[in-house]
Design an enzyme around this catalytic site. Structure first.
Site, PDB file in Angstrom:
ATOM      1  N   GLY A 189       3.585  33.664  -7.069  1.00  0.00           N
ATOM      2  CA  GLY A 189       3.272  34.327  -5.808  1.00  0.00           C
ATOM      3  C   GLY A 189       4.483  34.610  -4.943  1.00  0.00           C
ATOM      4  N   MET A 246       6.862  36.773  -5.477  1.00  0.00           N
ATOM      5  CA  MET A 246       7.045  38.217  -5.332  1.00  0.00           C
ATOM      6  C   MET A 246       6.080  38.880  -6.279  1.00  0.00           C
ATOM      7  SD  MET A 246       9.331  41.045  -5.355  1.00  0.00           S
ATOM      8  CE  MET A 246       8.902  42.351  -6.480  1.00  0.00           C
ATOM      9  N   ARG A 254       4.942  30.188 -20.899  1.00  0.00           N
ATOM     10  CA  ARG A 254       5.757  29.170 -20.214  1.00  0.00           C
ATOM     11  C   ARG A 254       5.019  27.836 -20.307  1.00  0.00           C
ATOM     12  NH1 ARG A 254       4.632  31.510 -14.169  1.00  0.00           N
ATOM     13  NH2 ARG A 254       2.408  31.306 -14.268  1.00  0.00           N
ATOM     14  N   HIS A 273       6.116   1.037  10.508  1.00  0.00           N
ATOM     15  CA  HIS A 273       5.209  -0.067  10.189  1.00  0.00           C
ATOM     16  C   HIS A 273       3.970   0.467   9.467  1.00  0.00           C
ATOM     17  CE1 HIS A 273       1.895  -2.871  11.118  1.00  0.00           C
ATOM     18  NE2 HIS A 273       2.815  -3.776  10.799  1.00  0.00           N
ATOM     19  N   SER A 296      18.626  -9.493  -3.010  1.00  0.00           N
ATOM     20  CA  SER A 296      17.627  -8.437  -3.062  1.00  0.00           C
ATOM     21  C   SER A 296      18.024  -7.412  -2.001  1.00  0.00           C
ATOM     22  CB  SER A 296      16.239  -9.001  -2.768  1.00  0.00           C
ATOM     23  OG  SER A 296      15.310  -7.945  -2.781  1.00  0.00           O
ATOM     24  N   CYS A 309      14.231  -4.401  -2.784  1.00  0.00           N
ATOM     25  CA  CYS A 309      12.864  -4.521  -2.266  1.00  0.00           C
ATOM     26  C   CYS A 309      12.590  -3.585  -1.104  1.00  0.00           C
ATOM     27  CB  CYS A 309      12.556  -5.959  -1.890  1.00  0.00           C
ATOM     28  SG  CYS A 309      13.587  -6.564  -0.545  1.00  0.00           S
ATOM     29  N   TYR A 316      15.929  -5.790 -11.403  1.00  0.00           N
ATOM     30  CA  TYR A 316      14.559  -5.337 -11.171  1.00  0.00           C
ATOM     31  C   TYR A 316      14.456  -4.501  -9.899  1.00  0.00           C
ATOM     32  CZ  TYR A 316      14.199  -8.930  -7.572  1.00  0.00           C
ATOM     33  OH  TYR A 316      14.402  -9.674  -6.445  1.00  0.00           O
TER      34      TYR A 316
HETATM   35  C1  PEP Z   1      14.318  -3.849   4.010  1.00  0.00           C
HETATM   36  O1  PEP Z   1      14.910  -3.906   5.074  1.00  0.00           O
HETATM   37  O2  PEP Z   1      14.610  -3.056   3.108  1.00  0.00           O
HETATM   38  C2  PEP Z   1      13.166  -4.718   3.753  1.00  0.00           C
HETATM   39  C3  PEP Z   1      12.589  -4.737   2.585  1.00  0.00           C
HETATM   40  O3  PEP Z   1      12.705  -5.465   4.801  1.00  0.00           O
HETATM   41  P1  PEP Z   1      11.770  -4.913   5.968  1.00  0.00           P
HETATM   42  O4  PEP Z   1      11.351  -3.529   5.588  1.00  0.00           O
HETATM   43  O5  PEP Z   1      10.628  -5.846   6.062  1.00  0.00           O
HETATM   44  O6  PEP Z   1      12.676  -4.961   7.121  1.00  0.00           O
END
Ligand code: PEP
Ligand code: MG
Length: 931
Positions: free
Chosen positions: A114, A116, A373, A491, A823, A890, A910
């Site tokens: 879409g 052209m 394709r 949050h 971590s 993390c 990990y």
């Molecule tokens: C981070 O800061 O990456 C973390 C995992 O901790 P939070 O998000 O709880 O501050």
């Protein structure tokens, strides 16, 4: 958008047809997807109408030197290719008796549907129309082709509104008393053409171009110019398409699906693009029609196979008699052409080793292939096709893994809207797609209401300006969460993803008025109790109820997951802090918990009361210890006055209340983990997050604590910080209040002592200086020893830290002397490295990405150049100081495929992500290992 090739080849045009091809499928970057595949098909000896492709580099050149010079530059080459085309086809461009008519289509390296529109039948003018009539003996067909050409050229090339032409067509139909386009006679069509030309003259001030060469130049010009139109730019933005040279232009000999009852045109998929099934050949066609008629939806298209046709008839309640008479399959009406198409289908699938999306035309019974394709497909189809192709020995396991987009797996894990229902729904705004899935419910504006309404059996969407840990209960019961503020690591976003709950965050257009119990969004006012629906995968907010379906995790899904596990090198853990989320994550394949945030545990039920009691006196106790120069509570109890003792007693009582609660939380989580490791992070957020900020909440707390509201108010004010993210949080809390660290470590160890096989790992957050870690570690070690002795058990508890402050990364060798593992908390590390507040950057980061200052939102995709360098440095220094140091991530990036690839490359052990991203991470880790 177009950028000039660093080194342009002077060859701008590639020919295909007559048994030869100058291009091939692998030349997509240069010839565009369509051009490369046309060349490939022609090279394979398939019936492709001959033509040529003007390259994407030519498009870049067009932008670099400008239209005039560009056409001068390609004039000779274009003339040569046209001549070659004339030779191969035996037709002449712009002249009779056998005029060459062409289609002009765009085609970038990545398919952009879409972007052209196509111009068909180019080359028609007063002279060639006459020649075509004597050649075909079908004046109606020629006139119909001519009016289509003027309409398409007028719209696409000259930019005249489509409805200006439609208006003419409708009025001619009306005055002739005809309903369908196909009812129009030759004379009607002649009238249409005459009036179309007037429309052109009026709109452009010029006559419709008679000279076919002018038509061709203008057609090419329009395609190249379209590369920079807002539609194309938007398409690239939405689909994250970057770095293309431009679009190619395909000029191809026309074949006519509209030249009579023995002609047809259609589109087909070699497998079902929505389920991946390979039951029959999926596709639709129309007899006596040109390409645009199939997609325009004016006539009901027919199915390719008898089987498909019968299934279609059943779904549409069309009786077999009617089906046979009015909507027969291609297999029935043109068995020869069908047979050839079916053979080509198999040939193309075997050649490309993937599901193909085909376009074909049948002209007087002869089949032509216009496009092939790799077909676009749903996630379910992608997984099924990839695993089927292994079985069919067309691709290897590794290739199958690379065929599935990890992000697309999300579609398979969450409830989704029924497509038709979503299409019909009224969209009110679009925010950030913070946590995928679909949700529908009645609007509530507070977490308490959410809980109360759900108790009454209602479905709710929790709408907040932004959420805080206080809202966790309401978030947990709501079907979905909508916030007006906050980014992808706000949050609301983080918690919702953790819960696998649909969330649309940062909807700037939504103005919430808590007092009135409503929100405004553009012209809409949505009141408490009104129904809305959220698509957390696109960020779209709809008015009213949109129906959803639960996903099924089918056999092919498991198969692709198993294959991913076979090839990946990275371990996959999850971020979880409840037994339920842990079970979900383990079901999705998590090999442990990489981040158990303990603060969420303080919010439920009466634990928040105990914790608030603790906060109420914590500062007093700390001050007493400092003034009386003692280190421990026991020492303090011995030397403080009776009055002072009250605070100490309350502090201790609160800790004693919290200990068994925390312990039982860990017992639940360790049980759900069944011997898998669990990294528990000690308390991280600033204390004010645990206190009520509104009047009613403070009143309630005062009642519970048996003090007056003013004291609570004062406490909240005392704890207020101008920049809480850089304030009294993380290990800084443990340093001020070591008893909290001690209580948490004790809870972890006592739980581990109770659940056999538990593997707890204690993680000290927000360390920037090794001494912070050493101090907290000592408390942990003492507590571990004490529990071991008391319980008479053996416990092996690793102690490590998060790397989330740049100073920690830079001094990682020092930190590794104390930490058994790192971590990477890349949420905070990004915030502190880039200097972007996690909570406020949403306001401007969109612009930053649009302007190209950052390629991606660094909170979503790890900023490898900046934050990534710190990660690399910390890995290097950490390993140097402690060879067997365990390394993980993390932050939210632990579930994002590009960031996961980075983690693989830098040698982490990990990644840890929210439960619903575990399958995505497994697949992305396998792709990283294979690439
Ligand atoms: C981070 O800061 O990456 C973390 C995992 O901790 P939070 O998000 O709880 O501050
Ligand atoms: Mg953090």
């Amino acid at each position: 958008m177009a950028k000039r090739a660093a080194k342009t080849t002077r060859k701008f045009i590639y020919f295909f047809g007559g048994g030869k091809s100058e291009g091939k499928a692998s030349m997509k970057e240069l010839l565009g997807g369509k051009g490369a595949n046309l060349a490939e098909m022609a090279g394979l000896g398939l019936p492709v109408p001959p033509g040529f492709t003007i390259t994407c580099e030519a498009c870049a050149e067009y932008y670099a030197v400008g239209k005039k010079d560009f056409f001068k530059e390609i004039k000779k080459e274009l003339a040569e290719k046209l001549e070659q085309l004339e030779k191969v086809t035996g037709k002449t461009f712009g002249k009779g008796p056998n005029p060459l008519l062409v289609s002009v289509r765009s085609g970038a390296a990545v398919s952009m549907p879409g972007m052209m529109d196509t111009v068909l039948n180019l080359g028609l003018n007063e002279e060639t129309v006459k020649a075509m009539i004597s050649l075909t003996n079908n004046e109606r067909f020629v006139m119909d082709s001519y009016r289509r050409f003027i309409q398409m050229f007028g719209n696409v090339v000259l930019g005249i509104e489509h409805h200006d032409f439609e208006h003419v067509l409708d009025s001619v139909k009306k005055s002739a008393g005809k309903k369908l386009d196909t009812d129009l006679t030759i004379n009607d069509l002649k009238k249409v053409i005459k009036q179309y030309k007037k429309v052109v003259k009026k709109a452009t001030g010029k006559d419709f171009p008679e000279d076919p060469m002018d038509q061709l130049y203008e057609g090419i010009d329009a395609v190249f110019a379209s590369w920079n139109n807002p539609r194309a730019i938007k398409y690239c933005q939405i689909n994250d398409i970057r770095g293309l040279l431009g679009t190619a232009v395909n000029v191809q000999t026309m074949v006519f699906g509209n030249s009579g009852e023995n002609s047809a045109t259609g589109v087909a998929f070699t497998r079902d693009p929505s389920t991946g099934a390979n039951k029959y050949f999926y596709g639709e066609f129309l007899i006596n029609a040109q390409g645009e008629d199939v997609v325009a939806g004016i006539r009901t298209p027919q199915q390719i196979t008898i089987k498909g046709s019968k299934e279609w008839a059943k779904s549409q309640n069309v009786p077999e008699e009617t089906r046979k008479e009015k909507f027969p399959s291609l297999q029935e009406v043109m068995p020869e052409a069908f047979k050839e198409l079916d053979t080509i289908k198999v040939k193309l699938e075997n050649h490309y080793k993937d599901m193909q999306d085909l376009e074909f035309t049948i002209e007087d019974g002869k089949l032509y292939m216009l496009q092939t394709r790799n077909g676009k497909r749903t996630a379910a189809a992608a997984v099924k096709i990839a695993t089927d192709l292994i079985k069919e020995k067309l691709i290897s396991e590794k290739e199958a893994i690379l065929r599935v987009d990890p992000e697309a797996l999300d579609q398979l894990l969450h409830p989704v809207f029924i497509k038709e229902a979503e299409e019909k729904a009224e969209k009110i705004t679009v925010g950030l797609p913070a946590s995928p899935g679909a949700a529908t419910g009645q609007v509530v504006f507070s977490a308490e209401d959410a809980e109360a309404w759900v108790k009454e059996g209602k479905n709710v969407i929790l709408c907040r300006i932004e959420t805080s840990p206080e809202d966790i209960g309401g978030m947990n019961v709501a079907n979905g969460i909508l916030t007006a503020r906050g980014g992808m690591t706000s949050h609301a976003a983080v918690v919702a993803r953790g819960m696998g709950k649909c969330c649309v965050a940062g909807c700037g257009d939504v103005e919430i008025d808590y007092k009135k119990g409503s929100f405004k969004c553009g012209k809409h006012t949505v009141k408490e109790g009104d129904w809305i629906s959220l698509n957390g995968s696109t960020g779209t907010v709809y008015l009213g109820k949109v129906d959803t379906v639960e996903p099924e995790l089918t056999g092919p899904f498991n198969k692709i997951m198993k294959l991913a596990d076979k090839y990946r090198k990275l371990g996959i853990r999850t971020n979880s802090d409840t037994p339920h989320d842990t079970e979900v994550a383990v079901k999705f394949g998590a090999e442990g918990i990489g981040l158990c945030r303990t603060e969420h545990m303080f919010f439920e039920g009466h634990r928040i009361i105990a914790f608030r009691r603790l906060i109420l006196v914590a500062e007093t106790v700390k001050r007493l210890k400092d003034t009386l120069e003692v280190k421990t509570l026991t020492e303090l109890e011995k030397c403080c006055s009776k009055e002072q003792l009250e605070a100490v007693t309350q502090y201790k009582k609160a800790l004693d209340e919290l200990l068994p609660l925390q312990r039982s939380d860990f017992i639940g989580i360790f049980k759900a983990l069944k011997g898998r490791p669990c990294t528990v992070r000690l308390l991280d957020p600033p204390l004010h997050e645990f206190l009520p900020h509104d009047d009613a909440g403070q009143k309630e707390m005062a009642g519970q604590m048996g003090i007056n509201k003013a004291e609570i108010h004062k406490l909240v004010e005392n704890l207020h910080e101008f920049n809480p993210m850089l304030g009294h949080r993380g290990c800084r809390l443990g340093i001020t209040y070591p008893e909290v660290t001690e209580m948490q470590v004790r809870a972890i160890c006592e739980a581990a002592a109770e659940v056999k096989g538990s593997k707890p790992e204690i993680m000290i957050p927000l360390v920037g200086n090794v001494k912070e870690l050493a101090m907290q570690k000592q408390i942990a070690l003492n507590t571990i020893e004490a529990v071991k002795k008391e319980k008479g058990v053996k416990l092996k508890v690793m102690i490590g830290t998060m790397i989330e402050i740049p100073r920690a990364a830079v001094t990682a060798d020092k930190i590794a002397e104390e930490a058994e593992f790192f971590s990477f908390g890349t949420n905070d590390l990004t915030q502190m490295t880039c200097g972007f507040s996690r909570d406020d950057a949403g306001k401007f980061l969109g612009d930053y990405v649009n302007e190209g200052i950052y390629e991606y939102d660094p909170f979503q995709v790890l900023d490898q150049t900046g934050v990534g360098e710190l990660v690399k440095l910390a890995v290097k220094k950490g390993k140097k100081a402690r060879k067997d140091i365990k390394l993980g991530i993390c932050g939210e990036h632990g579930g994002e495929p590009r960031s996961i690839e980075f983690c693989h490359k830098v040698g982490l052990n990990y990644v840890s992500c929210s439960p619903f991203r575990v399958p995505i991470a497994r697949l992305a880790a396998a792709q990283a290992a294979i690439k």
